[in-house]
Design a protein around this motif. Structure first.
Motif, PDB file in Angstrom:
ATOM      1  N   LEU A  46      90.013  93.102 -28.186  1.00  0.00           N
ATOM      2  CA  LEU A  46      89.821  93.070 -29.641  1.00  0.00           C
ATOM      3  C   LEU A  46      89.935  94.475 -30.211  1.00  0.00           C
ATOM      4  CD1 LEU A  46      86.803  90.637 -29.906  1.00  0.00           C
ATOM      5  CD2 LEU A  46      88.927  90.388 -31.174  1.00  0.00           C
ATOM      6  N   ALA A  47      90.775  94.632 -31.210  1.00  0.00           N
ATOM      7  CA  ALA A  47      90.925  95.934 -31.867  1.00  0.00           C
ATOM      8  C   ALA A  47      89.761  96.181 -32.822  1.00  0.00           C
ATOM      9  CB  ALA A  47      92.240  95.980 -32.645  1.00  0.00           C
ATOM     10  N   ASN A  48      89.523  97.439 -33.138  1.00  0.00           N
ATOM     11  CA  ASN A  48      88.461  97.786 -34.079  1.00  0.00           C
ATOM     12  C   ASN A  48      88.716  97.157 -35.445  1.00  0.00           C
ATOM     13  OD1 ASN A  48      86.127  99.531 -35.033  1.00  0.00           O
ATOM     14  ND2 ASN A  48      87.767 100.305 -36.349  1.00  0.00           N
ATOM     15  N   TYR A 108      86.244 105.651 -31.202  1.00  0.00           N
ATOM     16  CA  TYR A 108      85.646 104.374 -30.861  1.00  0.00           C
ATOM     17  C   TYR A 108      85.253 104.349 -29.390  1.00  0.00           C
ATOM     18  CZ  TYR A 108      88.317 103.136 -35.051  1.00  0.00           C
ATOM     19  OH  TYR A 108      88.861 103.112 -36.306  1.00  0.00           O
ATOM     20  N   SER A 109      84.297 103.486 -29.094  1.00  0.00           N
ATOM     21  CA  SER A 109      83.970 103.219 -27.694  1.00  0.00           C
ATOM     22  C   SER A 109      84.345 101.767 -27.403  1.00  0.00           C
ATOM     23  CB  SER A 109      82.476 103.456 -27.423  1.00  0.00           C
ATOM     24  OG  SER A 109      81.692 102.601 -28.227  1.00  0.00           O
ATOM     25  N   ALA A 110      84.509 101.462 -26.124  1.00  0.00           N
ATOM     26  CA  ALA A 110      84.868 100.111 -25.717  1.00  0.00           C
ATOM     27  C   ALA A 110      83.688  99.467 -24.998  1.00  0.00           C
ATOM     28  CB  ALA A 110      86.087 100.134 -24.809  1.00  0.00           C
ATOM     29  N   HIS A 111      83.521  98.177 -25.222  1.00  0.00           N
ATOM     30  CA  HIS A 111      82.500  97.414 -24.506  1.00  0.00           C
ATOM     31  C   HIS A 111      83.201  96.327 -23.709  1.00  0.00           C
ATOM     32  CE1 HIS A 111      78.877  95.290 -23.488  1.00  0.00           C
ATOM     33  NE2 HIS A 111      79.366  94.185 -24.043  1.00  0.00           N
ATOM     34  N   CYS A 112      82.895  96.226 -22.423  1.00  0.00           N
ATOM     35  CA  CYS A 112      83.537  95.244 -21.548  1.00  0.00           C
ATOM     36  C   CYS A 112      82.519  94.226 -21.057  1.00  0.00           C
ATOM     37  CB  CYS A 112      84.185  95.929 -20.349  1.00  0.00           C
ATOM     38  SG  CYS A 112      85.394  97.190 -20.791  1.00  0.00           S
ATOM     39  N   THR A 140      86.048  94.895 -26.157  1.00  0.00           N
ATOM     40  CA  THR A 140      85.903  95.057 -27.601  1.00  0.00           C
ATOM     41  C   THR A 140      85.960  96.539 -27.941  1.00  0.00           C
ATOM     42  OG1 THR A 140      84.493  93.091 -27.680  1.00  0.00           O
ATOM     43  CG2 THR A 140      84.449  94.552 -29.597  1.00  0.00           C
ATOM     44  N   ILE A 141      86.923  96.909 -28.761  1.00  0.00           N
ATOM     45  CA  ILE A 141      87.068  98.306 -29.186  1.00  0.00           C
ATOM     46  C   ILE A 141      86.364  98.482 -30.528  1.00  0.00           C
ATOM     47  CG2 ILE A 141      88.689 100.154 -29.742  1.00  0.00           C
ATOM     48  CD1 ILE A 141      90.829  98.589 -28.143  1.00  0.00           C
ATOM     49  N   GLY A 142      85.438  99.437 -30.577  1.00  0.00           N
ATOM     50  CA  GLY A 142      84.708  99.690 -31.820  1.00  0.00           C
ATOM     51  C   GLY A 142      83.992  98.451 -32.319  1.00  0.00           C
ATOM     52  N   LYS A 143      84.244  98.080 -33.581  1.00  0.00           N
ATOM     53  CA  LYS A 143      83.582  96.916 -34.187  1.00  0.00           C
ATOM     54  C   LYS A 143      84.208  95.589 -33.750  1.00  0.00           C
ATOM     55  CE  LYS A 143      82.215  99.460 -38.351  1.00  0.00           C
ATOM     56  NZ  LYS A 143      82.382  99.565 -39.828  1.00  0.00           N
ATOM     57  N   GLY A 144      85.406  95.655 -33.171  1.00  0.00           N
ATOM     58  CA  GLY A 144      86.065  94.425 -32.722  1.00  0.00           C
ATOM     59  C   GLY A 144      86.397  93.472 -33.847  1.00  0.00           C
ATOM     60  N   GLU A 145      86.794  94.021 -34.993  1.00  0.00           N
ATOM     61  CA  GLU A 145      87.073  93.177 -36.166  1.00  0.00           C
ATOM     62  C   GLU A 145      88.565  92.999 -36.434  1.00  0.00           C
ATOM     63  OE1 GLU A 145      84.882  95.086 -39.294  1.00  0.00           O
ATOM     64  OE2 GLU A 145      82.943  94.325 -38.567  1.00  0.00           O
ATOM     65  N   GLY A 146      89.404  93.506 -35.516  1.00  0.00           N
ATOM     66  CA  GLY A 146      90.848  93.403 -35.712  1.00  0.00           C
ATOM     67  C   GLY A 146      91.473  92.281 -34.899  1.00  0.00           C
ATOM     68  N   LYS A 147      92.767  92.114 -35.063  1.00  0.00           N
ATOM     69  CA  LYS A 147      93.508  91.098 -34.303  1.00  0.00           C
ATOM     70  C   LYS A 147      93.375  91.378 -32.810  1.00  0.00           C
ATOM     71  CE  LYS A 147      97.030  89.958 -37.766  1.00  0.00           C
ATOM     72  NZ  LYS A 147      96.795  90.988 -38.783  1.00  0.00           N
ATOM     73  N   ASN A 148      93.374  90.295 -32.052  1.00  0.00           N
ATOM     74  CA  ASN A 148      93.206  90.445 -30.605  1.00  0.00           C
ATOM     75  C   ASN A 148      94.534  90.351 -29.871  1.00  0.00           C
ATOM     76  OD1 ASN A 148      93.634  87.555 -29.426  1.00  0.00           O
ATOM     77  ND2 ASN A 148      92.364  87.256 -31.227  1.00  0.00           N
ATOM     78  N   TRP A 149      94.499  90.776 -28.632  1.00  0.00           N
ATOM     79  CA  TRP A 149      95.629  90.596 -27.712  1.00  0.00           C
ATOM     80  C   TRP A 149      95.060  89.953 -26.469  1.00  0.00           C
ATOM     81  CZ3 TRP A 149      96.701  91.981 -22.714  1.00  0.00           C
ATOM     82  CH2 TRP A 149      98.024  91.787 -22.298  1.00  0.00           C
ATOM     83  N   TRP A 150      95.812  89.059 -25.874  1.00  0.00           N
ATOM     84  CA  TRP A 150      95.314  88.392 -24.679  1.00  0.00           C
ATOM     85  C   TRP A 150      96.437  88.167 -23.683  1.00  0.00           C
ATOM     86  CZ3 TRP A 150      97.373  83.907 -22.905  1.00  0.00           C
ATOM     87  CH2 TRP A 150      98.238  83.234 -23.788  1.00  0.00           C
ATOM     88  N   CYS A 151      96.062  87.971 -22.438  1.00  0.00           N
ATOM     89  CA  CYS A 151      97.005  87.521 -21.414  1.00  0.00           C
ATOM     90  C   CYS A 151      96.196  86.846 -20.313  1.00  0.00           C
ATOM     91  CB  CYS A 151      97.835  88.685 -20.864  1.00  0.00           C
ATOM     92  SG  CYS A 151      96.929  89.773 -19.750  1.00  0.00           S
ATOM     93  N   VAL A 152      96.852  86.433 -19.270  1.00  0.00           N
ATOM     94  CA  VAL A 152      96.184  85.762 -18.161  1.00  0.00           C
ATOM     95  C   VAL A 152      96.106  86.714 -16.971  1.00  0.00           C
ATOM     96  CG1 VAL A 152      96.260  83.779 -16.595  1.00  0.00           C
ATOM     97  CG2 VAL A 152      96.998  83.520 -18.965  1.00  0.00           C
ATOM     98  N   LEU A 153      94.875  87.065 -16.606  1.00  0.00           N
ATOM     99  CA  LEU A 153      94.662  87.959 -15.457  1.00  0.00           C
ATOM    100  C   LEU A 153      94.802  87.216 -14.137  1.00  0.00           C
ATOM    101  CD1 LEU A 153      91.593  90.192 -16.408  1.00  0.00           C
ATOM    102  CD2 LEU A 153      93.951  90.918 -16.066  1.00  0.00           C
ATOM    103  N   PHE A 154      94.266  85.996 -14.099  1.00  0.00           N
ATOM    104  CA  PHE A 154      94.423  85.180 -12.894  1.00  0.00           C
ATOM    105  C   PHE A 154      94.734  83.753 -13.295  1.00  0.00           C
ATOM    106  CE2 PHE A 154      93.538  82.476  -9.410  1.00  0.00           C
ATOM    107  CZ  PHE A 154      94.046  83.185  -8.345  1.00  0.00           C
TER     108      PHE A 154
END
Length: 200
Positions: A46-48, A108-112, A140-154
């Motif tokens: 998630l972008a800020n 920004y900081s990231a939360h995982c 989540t980057i910063g506030k995480g209020e922006g458009k997201n990006w996703w993919c499949v890790l497994f």
């Protein structure tokens, strides 16, 4: 009058049978979609915000994560292994993300975290992932209020990995994943079905 009433009953019976068959088919398809989601670990970033600068930071961090996925996540052989690797490395992943953000000059900081979250039906380069609740490594980057990006890790659809999709998904799963256009109506019905279930 009896003929009209008989015709009305027949029409009602046909409609009832049709609706029953449709619902049965949708329930079966929904169960198949759940089976797919149970085999998948997704990556969700998630972008800020939706500003061009914040979206650019999100994509740069994505690229760095994918380039270093082997070091951060190893070569999981199963979904449970992938979740275990991600959980064991969560602090390392968060530290890596924050280091990369700092290199970019971001404040920004990231939360995982590993979470279970709802995704709508999504199409990626080589297929369609049905709607449903999926386990995900969420960053989540910063506030995480922006458009997201996703993919499949497994299985590693967005990564180079030792495990191939065919080793994880059944033939029925592959049929759904690789022929999304043919199942578009059913995907929509599943989304509505999931929404109705969430109300109870």
């Amino acid at each position: 009058m009896r003929k009209i009433f008989s015709s009305y009953l027949f029409s009602k019976a046909v409609i009832t049978v049709f609706i029953f068959c449709l619902l049965t088919s949708c329930v079966q398809f929904s169960a198949q979609c759940v089976e797919i989601s149970d085999k998948v670990l997704r990556l969700h970033i998630l972008a800020n915000s939706d500003s061009d600068a914040d979206q650019s930071i999100k994509l740069k961090l994505r690229d760095r994560l994918l380039e270093n996925s082997e070091e951060l996540l190893g070569y999981p052989a199963s979904k449970s292994d992938a979740i275990y690797c991600a959980e064991e490395s969560i602090d390392k992943i968060e530290k890596f993300c924050n280091g990369e953000l700092k290199k970019m000059g971001s404040n920004y900081s990231a939360h995982c975290e590993i979470t279970n979250m709802y995704f709508n039906t999504r199409t990626y380069d080589s297929g369609t992932m049905p709607a449903g609740f999926y386990d995900a490594l969420r960053i989540t980057i910063g506030k995480g209020e922006g458009k997201n990006w996703w993919c499949v890790l497994f299985p590693p659809i967005c990564l180079s990995g030792a495990v191939e999709e065919k080793e994880v998904f059944s033939e029925d799963d592959e049929e759904i994943l690789n022929n999304g256009a043919e199942y578009e109506f059913r995907f929509k019905v599943v989304e509505v079905f999931d929404y109705v279930k969430s109300l109870f």
